[in-house]
Design an enzyme around this catalytic site. Structure first.
Site, PDB file in Angstrom:
ATOM      1  CB  THR A   1      31.057 -22.722 -31.139  1.00  0.00           C
ATOM      2  OG1 THR A   1      30.238 -22.142 -30.131  1.00  0.00           O
ATOM      3  CG2 THR A   1      32.224 -23.423 -30.488  1.00  0.00           C
TER       4      THR A   1
ATOM      5  CG  ASN B   1      27.082 -18.132 -26.186  1.00  0.00           C
ATOM      6  OD1 ASN B   1      26.951 -19.311 -26.510  1.00  0.00           O
ATOM      7  ND2 ASN B   1      26.179 -17.483 -25.502  1.00  0.00           N
TER       8      ASN B   1
ATOM      9  CB  SER C   1      27.350 -27.993 -25.485  1.00  0.00           C
ATOM     10  OG  SER C   1      26.244 -27.698 -24.689  1.00  0.00           O
TER      11      SER C   1
ATOM     12  N   GLY D   1      26.383 -25.115 -30.505  1.00  0.00           N
ATOM     13  CA  GLY D   1      25.623 -24.909 -29.273  1.00  0.00           C
ATOM     14  C   GLY D   1      25.322 -26.241 -28.602  1.00  0.00           C
TER      15      GLY D   1
HETATM   16  N1  GLY Z   1      28.833 -21.271 -26.157  1.00  0.00           N
HETATM   17  C1  GLY Z   1      28.540 -22.579 -26.544  1.00  0.00           C
HETATM   18  C2  GLY Z   1      29.079 -23.597 -25.608  1.00  0.00           C
HETATM   19  O1  GLY Z   1      30.074 -23.350 -24.938  1.00  0.00           O
HETATM   20  O2  GLY Z   1      28.508 -24.651 -25.505  1.00  0.00           O
END
Ligand code: GLY
Length: 560
Positions: free
Chosen positions: A371, A391, A443, A464
């Protein structure tokens, strides 16, 4: 004789060199006008150029985000999604949710075999892993509503970087090379990322430049309809993907009220559902406010104990109660209330731990720079915190053939089966089950902080499930421990996410003796590689701004 007279000069030279290196490393440089901090210097510079030419913070954030889609393809994107939290100089606050949504043909059990077992990698690699991308719609929505510059001007920087190319750094070369095998599974990906790269290679992305030109010329229709949309759907057919032309045309970003909390008198303004980030951050801060963290010391066992126990309770609630509130009645007000935080932590005894098994089960997670976050702040008081993601690193690894951009694998952020961990080891339940049109739980924690109602901090991070705890610890380091923004962000961190029941610590967080003490309290500990990459900008009391891009990445805070 001669070497004696040289000595003071050598010492002065050494001192200057040391100061220079320290400054470069800690980046504690203050700027009078504005700062942009992102995962790539070229992208930060795009934001600064836009600000210097009279653009506002949203213009800069959108320009930087499109530039990241070119120069930081690991996570910068037009094939993913994200969130913006913004506050303008007049105190107006809002958030824009451009999270991906599940395609209309998606089903709750789409990643399970006939016996109900999860089919390995189906939700992480390849066409079926993608949600409907939200980035283009969200960024253009933000620009049109809150920016001042034309779409054509804002996109011109990213187009130039894609068309003329840029010299890639070691991090990108290494990242591509590490995923070559997966890229070579897909035609479109193999054409661009299938070869071996070296740092300083020139990366020209002609297809991506053409896609950006379509967006520049036609706005959201340049992506969600016509040529580019046709290419996305054609790509889906190559790999049994399910995103349709209707899905693309119907995608909508949503402007949402920010969620708010307070911590020791500071105002926290952050992102609500479908991210769990803001909710968990406020919930954690509400618990921690009841402890004198400063007197415990950052490396004190009691400090680690309080934070770890707080994290366990918060992540266990995350798995049960958090999801897209448009589909599931997420009890946000309760989760961010001070009274609930007190009640939930009432069984905590300092120096003791409650095993996660006395609350629920999980698995250990991996860490990847999947991210990316960018922060923009100016001296007038405009603040933008933007986190965006594919992601996993390079998302689904599928490049839309002929369109030059990578599609996300965000479907894995849903709970593909109750209690089965996703790639971050996070578990979920009904609240985060797959449903057509639903947004998967995130997150991401783009956050703004005010002190006495004036701008104080713009902050956010990739990482993450660890985003929340990285942002939390950076905030505490500044507010409780009075650290400089660079030291606060660079300082070692730890993480507990309830399941697995393991306290994960960066290598340098505590000494071996302290690890022994933590084990004596009952913690299973694991030393993990450095995690998350915070991008933060602090408003100094004299009105200047200091930004910092986490030492863990290769980004840069640029200012003027
Ligand atoms: N893909 C990581 C999040 O949105 O937390």
């Amino acid at each position: 004789m001669e070497h004696v007279s040289l000595k003071p000069r050598i010492l002065i030279l050494l001192f200057c060199l040391l100061t220079l290196i320290t400054n470069l490393y800690s980046q504690n440089i203050s700027y009078n006008n504005a700062v942009v901090s992102s995962a790539n210097e070229l992208a930060s510079e795009v934001g600064i150029k836009i600000l210097k030419s009279g653009g506002n913070a949203i213009d800069a954030a959108v320009g930087t985000a499109f530039a990241l889609a070119v120069v930081y393809p690991q996570a910068g994107n037009i094939g993913g999604g994200g969130f913006i939290v913004l506050r303008s100089e007049n105190g107006f606050e809002t958030s824009i949710d451009f999270r991906e949504t599940a395609p209309s043909l998606s089903t709750k059990n789409m990643y399970l075999d006939k016996d109900g077992n999860v089919i390995s990698e189906l939700s992480t690699t390849g066409h079926l892993a993608s949600g409907i991308p939200g980035s283009v719609a969200g960024l253009l929505y933000a620009l049109e509503k809150y920016g001042t510059k034309s779409r054509e001007e804002i996109l011109s920087y990213a187009i130039e970087l894609a068309e003329k190319g840029f010299r890639i750094n070691y991090e990108l070369a290494n990242s591509i090379n590490n995923h070559r095998k997966e890229f070579n599974l897909f035609n479109g990906s193999s054409k661009i990322f299938g070869r071996k790269f070296r740092s300083d290679d020139l990366l020209i992305q002609t297809d991506l430049a053409n896609t950006l030109k379509e967006i520049s010329a036609n706005g959201r229709d340049g992506f969600y309809k016509g040529n580019v949309a046709d290419k996305i759907v054609a790509e889906m057919k190559k790999g049994y993907g399910i995103i349709s032309l209707n899905d693309l045309e119907n995608y909508k970003p949503v402007e949402r009220k920010v969620i708010k909390g307070t911590y020791r008198g500071y105002d926290i303004i952050t992102m609500g559902s479908p991210s769990s980030g803001g909710t968990c951050l406020i919930y954690l801060l509400n618990i921690l406010e009841n402890f004198d963290l400063k007197s415990m010391g950052r490396a004190g066992i009691h400090f680690v104990n309080v934070l770890a126990e707080a994290m366990k309770r918060v992540y266990s609630d995350r798995s049960e109660y958090m999801g897209d509130k448009d589909f599931y009645n997420m009890p946000v007000d309760k989760l961010i209330s001070k009274s609930y935080a007190k009640e939930r932590f009432s069984n905590f005894i300092l120096g003791e731990m409650i095993p996660s098994s006395e609350i629920k089960p999980g698995n250990l997670n991996k860490e990847s720079p999947q991210t990316t976050h960018l922060s923009v702040a100016d001296s007038k008081g405009d603040m933008v915190s933007l986190t965006t993601t594919l992601n996993d690193v390079f998302g689904s690894k599928v490049v839309v053939d002929g369109a030059g951009f990578i599609l996300n694998n965000e479907m894995d952020d849903f709970s593909v089966k109750p209690g089965v961990p996703n790639i971050y080891g996070l578990v979920g339940n009904e609240a985060n089950a797959i449903a057509p049109g639903k947004r998967m739980l995130s997150s991401m924690t783009p956050t703004l902080i005010l002190k006495e109602n004036k701008p104080f901090l713009v902050i956010g991070s990739p990482g993450g499930g660890k985003i929340i705890t990285a942002v939390l610890q950076s905030i505490i380091n500044i507010i409780d421990f009075g650290m400089s923004v660079a030291d606060a962000v660079n300082a070692p961190r730890f993480h507990h996410q309830w399941l697995p029941d393991i306290l994960q610590l960066e290598n340098s967080y505590v000494s071996n003796i302290q690890i022994r003490e933590l084990k004596e309290i009952g913690y299973s500990t694991k030393i993990i590689p450095d995690f998350a990459r915070v991008e933060a900008i602090l408003y100094n009391p004299d009105g200047t701004l200091t930004g910092h891009s986490d030492r863990r990445g290769s980004g840069k805070a640029v200012g003027f």
